[in-house]
Design an enzyme around this catalytic site. Structure first.
Site, PDB file in Angstrom:
ATOM      1  N   LYS A  89       0.854  -1.192   0.000  1.00  0.00           N
ATOM      2  CA  LYS A  89       0.000   0.000   0.000  1.00  0.00           C
ATOM      3  C   LYS A  89       0.888   1.240   0.000  1.00  0.00           C
ATOM      4  O   LYS A  89       1.845   1.305   0.785  1.00  0.00           O
ATOM      5  CB  LYS A  89      -0.843   0.029   1.274  1.00  0.00           C
ATOM      6  CG  LYS A  89      -1.927  -0.993   1.274  1.00  0.00           C
ATOM      7  CD  LYS A  89      -3.139  -0.432   0.580  1.00  0.00           C
ATOM      8  CE  LYS A  89      -4.118  -1.528   0.282  1.00  0.00           C
ATOM      9  NZ  LYS A  89      -5.078  -1.190  -0.723  1.00  0.00           N
ATOM     10  N   ASP A 119      -0.132  -0.171  -4.532  1.00  0.00           N
ATOM     11  CA  ASP A 119      -1.548   0.206  -4.578  1.00  0.00           C
ATOM     12  C   ASP A 119      -1.770   1.525  -3.856  1.00  0.00           C
ATOM     13  O   ASP A 119      -1.586   1.612  -2.640  1.00  0.00           O
ATOM     14  CB  ASP A 119      -2.379  -0.913  -3.921  1.00  0.00           C
ATOM     15  CG  ASP A 119      -3.873  -0.633  -4.006  1.00  0.00           C
ATOM     16  OD1 ASP A 119      -4.268   0.355  -4.658  1.00  0.00           O
ATOM     17  OD2 ASP A 119      -4.656  -1.399  -3.416  1.00  0.00           O
ATOM     18  N   GLU A 145      -1.291   0.031  -8.993  1.00  0.00           N
ATOM     19  CA  GLU A 145      -2.748  -0.134  -8.922  1.00  0.00           C
ATOM     20  C   GLU A 145      -3.434   1.165  -8.517  1.00  0.00           C
ATOM     21  O   GLU A 145      -3.077   1.772  -7.513  1.00  0.00           O
ATOM     22  CB  GLU A 145      -3.052  -1.240  -7.903  1.00  0.00           C
ATOM     23  CG  GLU A 145      -4.501  -1.639  -7.836  1.00  0.00           C
ATOM     24  CD  GLU A 145      -4.715  -2.787  -6.846  1.00  0.00           C
ATOM     25  OE1 GLU A 145      -3.807  -3.646  -6.708  1.00  0.00           O
ATOM     26  OE2 GLU A 145      -5.758  -2.819  -6.204  1.00  0.00           O
ATOM     27  N   ASP A 173      -8.814  -0.587  -9.979  1.00  0.00           N
ATOM     28  CA  ASP A 173      -9.569  -1.328  -8.964  1.00  0.00           C
ATOM     29  C   ASP A 173     -10.846  -0.556  -8.624  1.00  0.00           C
ATOM     30  O   ASP A 173     -11.938  -0.913  -9.077  1.00  0.00           O
ATOM     31  CB  ASP A 173      -8.694  -1.535  -7.721  1.00  0.00           C
ATOM     32  CG  ASP A 173      -9.460  -2.160  -6.563  1.00  0.00           C
ATOM     33  OD1 ASP A 173     -10.560  -2.693  -6.790  1.00  0.00           O
ATOM     34  OD2 ASP A 173      -8.977  -2.139  -5.414  1.00  0.00           O
ATOM     35  N   LYS A 197     -12.939  -7.826  -7.691  1.00  0.00           N
ATOM     36  CA  LYS A 197     -13.267  -8.320  -6.353  1.00  0.00           C
ATOM     37  C   LYS A 197     -14.684  -8.873  -6.461  1.00  0.00           C
ATOM     38  O   LYS A 197     -15.592  -8.182  -6.926  1.00  0.00           O
ATOM     39  CB  LYS A 197     -13.209  -7.185  -5.335  1.00  0.00           C
ATOM     40  CG  LYS A 197     -11.781  -6.718  -5.024  1.00  0.00           C
ATOM     41  CD  LYS A 197     -11.800  -5.669  -3.926  1.00  0.00           C
ATOM     42  CE  LYS A 197     -10.447  -5.422  -3.315  1.00  0.00           C
ATOM     43  NZ  LYS A 197      -9.472  -4.755  -4.171  1.00  0.00           N
TER      44      LYS A 197
HETATM   45  O1  LIG Z   1      -5.012  -7.108  -3.393  1.00  0.00           O
HETATM   46  C1  LIG Z   1      -4.564  -7.602  -2.350  1.00  0.00           C
HETATM   47  O2  LIG Z   1      -3.399  -8.012  -2.242  1.00  0.00           O
HETATM   48  C2  LIG Z   1      -5.439  -7.753  -1.139  1.00  0.00           C
HETATM   49  C3  LIG Z   1      -6.730  -7.024  -1.087  1.00  0.00           C
HETATM   50  C4  LIG Z   1      -6.620  -5.556  -0.809  1.00  0.00           C
HETATM   51  O3  LIG Z   1      -5.545  -4.989  -0.879  1.00  0.00           O
HETATM   52  C5  LIG Z   1      -7.790  -4.805  -0.452  1.00  0.00           C
HETATM   53  C6  LIG Z   1      -8.945  -5.423  -0.103  1.00  0.00           C
HETATM   54  C7  LIG Z   1     -10.070  -4.681   0.320  1.00  0.00           C
HETATM   55  C8  LIG Z   1     -10.049  -3.337   0.416  1.00  0.00           C
HETATM   56  C9  LIG Z   1      -8.913  -2.563   0.030  1.00  0.00           C
HETATM   57  O4  LIG Z   1      -8.493  -1.658   0.964  1.00  0.00           O
HETATM   58  C10 LIG Z   1      -7.727  -3.326  -0.521  1.00  0.00           C
HETATM   59  C11 LIG Z   1      -7.578  -2.799  -1.929  1.00  0.00           C
HETATM   60  O5  LIG Z   1      -7.627  -1.595  -2.064  1.00  0.00           O
HETATM   61  O6  LIG Z   1      -7.427  -3.554  -2.877  1.00  0.00           O
END
Ligand SMILES: O=C(O)CCC(=O)C1=CC=C[C@@H](O)[C@@H]1C(=O)O
Length: 309
Positions: A89, A119, A145, A173, A197
């Site tokens: 992140k 991300d 991302e 995303d 997702k």
């Molecule tokens: O993509 C991944 O490695 C795990 C999932 C992930 O990062 C997330 C899951 C759910 C909410 C989010 O804050 C976050 C994302 O932003 O993709």
């Protein structure tokens, strides 16, 4: 949660059994009913419909890392065991680009064979994103991302990357899972990769349709679910025609516990595609108090009414 992830410290989920299997309804607490209703459509379809045709039986999984202090990165990653891809992140509230770059340097140095994906959850300005991509060329980057939030900004950033010959891919995303029309991203050429997702997209069948119509390489990731929701994500990943990226379904490692005795925690960077059953013991260990239970049941009813309307 074991560690705060994007400010989230606590995760709640409603688990129920349909005619075929257990399913999970777990939109984040702050989501409005209109958005949460799609998550319910997803859970209902998983609970009651047959599983899709599978094209693979195990899925490569990335490790997922919050923006922690450097001293905590190694310890947090130990839980993931082996992995070939790591999602970090970046651009979290209160974090500077310099601190993100320090983490990226540290990870590249200590995990030289691992591919990094970054991300930003749409939090960068175009100017900052341009500054960032210029500094990423020395690293082994899978993709960046959702660096910026709008389609126009994503298009502008991709144009800049092409002009500068930077060879950095951009994934979408939020622009897919929160959009009225998830296909705008591919129509406007705003991304190279789409992130799916399963719950926010309304279930396996509708996510598969989006992937097919977008015609872009696809990655499946979790919404920080229990093993029940992760299992649904695995079935989506397993049923894609093509899957060339590791998926973000290893997030049980970020949670304190799970409702299944054999949780879907990756081994050597892979998860086996399988159905799971919650155990009575764990369901009672993690049971919500009566006030939260009523809140969820009322939310369930409101969302169900929206789906029926
Ligand atoms: O993509 C991944 O490695 C795990 C999932 C992930 O990062 C997330 C899951 C759910 C909410 C989010 O804050 C976050 C994302 O932003 O993709």
């Amino acid at each position: 949660m074991r560690v705060a992830f994007r400010g989230l410290r606590h995760r709640e989920a409603l688990i129920f059994r349909g005619t075929e299997r257990w399913a999970e309804f777990s939109p984040f607490i702050e989501y409005r009913d209109e958005e949460a209703a799609r998550w319910l459509a997803s859970a209902i379809s998983f609970a009651n419909e047959p599983l899709p045709k599978l094209n693979r039986t195990k899925i490569g999984i990335n490790a997922t890392l919050p923006a922690l202090p450097i001293s905590e990165l190694k310890k947090t990653l130990e839980r993931f065991g082996e992995f070939q891809t790591l999602k970090l992140k970046i651009a979290e509230a209160g974090q500077s680009l310099a601190a993100d770059l320090e983490r990226i340097h540290y990870l590249a140095e200590h995990y030289p064979n691992v591919r990094l994906r970054l991300d930003a959850n749409g939090a960068l300005s175009v100017a900052m994103a341009k500054q960032l991509v210029m500094q990423l060329t020395e690293f082994n980057i899978d993709y960046l991302e959702q660096p910026v939030s709008s389609i126009a900004e994503m298009v502008e950033l991709r144009r800049f990357i092409a002009e500068m010959n930077l060879n950095i891919l951009i994934a979408a995303d939020e622009l897919i899972r929160k959009a009225e029309d998830p296909l705008l991203v591919s129509q406007q050429k705003a991304a190279d990769v789409v992130m799916l997702k399963v719950q926010p997209l309304g279930g396996i069948a509708s996510a598969l349709r989006i992937s097919e119509q977008a015609g872009l390489p696809t990655v499946v990731s979790s919404a920080l679910e229990t093993s029940i929701g992760i299992s649904q994500g695995l079935y989506l990943a397993a049923s894609l025609e093509e899957l060339n990226y590791d998926c973000g379904l290893g997030t049980l490692n970020l949670l304190e516990g799970d409702v299944c005795e054999r949780p879907l925690i990756p081994e050597n960077g892979f998860l086996e595609v399988r159905e799971v059953e919650p155990s009575t013991r764990l369901l009672s260990e993690f049971a919500a108090d009566p006030a939260r239970t009523s809140w969820w049941l009322e939310r369930l009813e409101r969302c169900h009414r929206l789906l029926e309307a």
